[in-house]
Scaffold this motif. Structure first.
Motif, PDB file in Angstrom:
ATOM      1  N   UNK A  52       0.819  -1.213   0.000  1.00  0.00           N
ATOM      2  CA  UNK A  52       0.000   0.000   0.000  1.00  0.00           C
ATOM      3  C   UNK A  52       0.858   1.269   0.000  1.00  0.00           C
ATOM      4  N   UNK A  53       2.079   1.179   0.526  1.00  0.00           N
ATOM      5  CA  UNK A  53       2.964   2.342   0.619  1.00  0.00           C
ATOM      6  C   UNK A  53       3.654   2.677  -0.713  1.00  0.00           C
ATOM      7  N   UNK A  54       3.632   1.751  -1.676  1.00  0.00           N
ATOM      8  CA  UNK A  54       4.331   1.954  -2.947  1.00  0.00           C
ATOM      9  C   UNK A  54       3.483   2.819  -3.871  1.00  0.00           C
ATOM     10  N   UNK A  55       4.093   3.891  -4.387  1.00  0.00           N
ATOM     11  CA  UNK A  55       3.369   4.785  -5.284  1.00  0.00           C
ATOM     12  C   UNK A  55       3.117   4.120  -6.636  1.00  0.00           C
ATOM     13  N   UNK A  56       1.902   4.234  -7.117  1.00  0.00           N
ATOM     14  CA  UNK A  56       1.557   3.684  -8.420  1.00  0.00           C
ATOM     15  C   UNK A  56       2.362   4.344  -9.533  1.00  0.00           C
TER      16      UNK A  56
END
Length: 88
Positions: A52-56
């Motif tokens: 969830x913390x990884x930017x798309x």
């Protein structure tokens, strides 16, 4: 050595218009070392992890490439891992 990025806090690559948190957002996938005219090309391959913390907007993968490598030394731990992977 010429490079177009800086290393931030020993975990990220920062360049013009990008910040890649390699430690938290990417998994190491592969390494290639190709000998070429008294030097070598070393490539490290990374793929974006899921979380969830990884930017798309971060790239799905990237390659860190070192050209004209004339000296390369691995720590004992890394050398041991490679020895086991490539022994016959």
């Amino acid at each position: 050595m010429k490079k177009d990025f800086i290393i931030d806090q020993s975990i990220a690559l920062v360049g013009e218009g990008y910040y890649l948190d390699v430690h938290n957002n990417y998994d190491y996938k592969d390494l290639t070392l190709v000998s070429e005219n008294n030097s070598a090309i070393l490539k490290l391959f990374f793929k974006k992890t899921s979380g969830a913390w990884v930017k798309e907007s971060d790239p799905d993968s990237f390659i860190l490439c070192f050209n004209n490598v004339q000296f390369l030394e691995f720590s004992r731990e890394i050398f041991h891992i490679f020895s086991e992977l490539f022994s016959y």
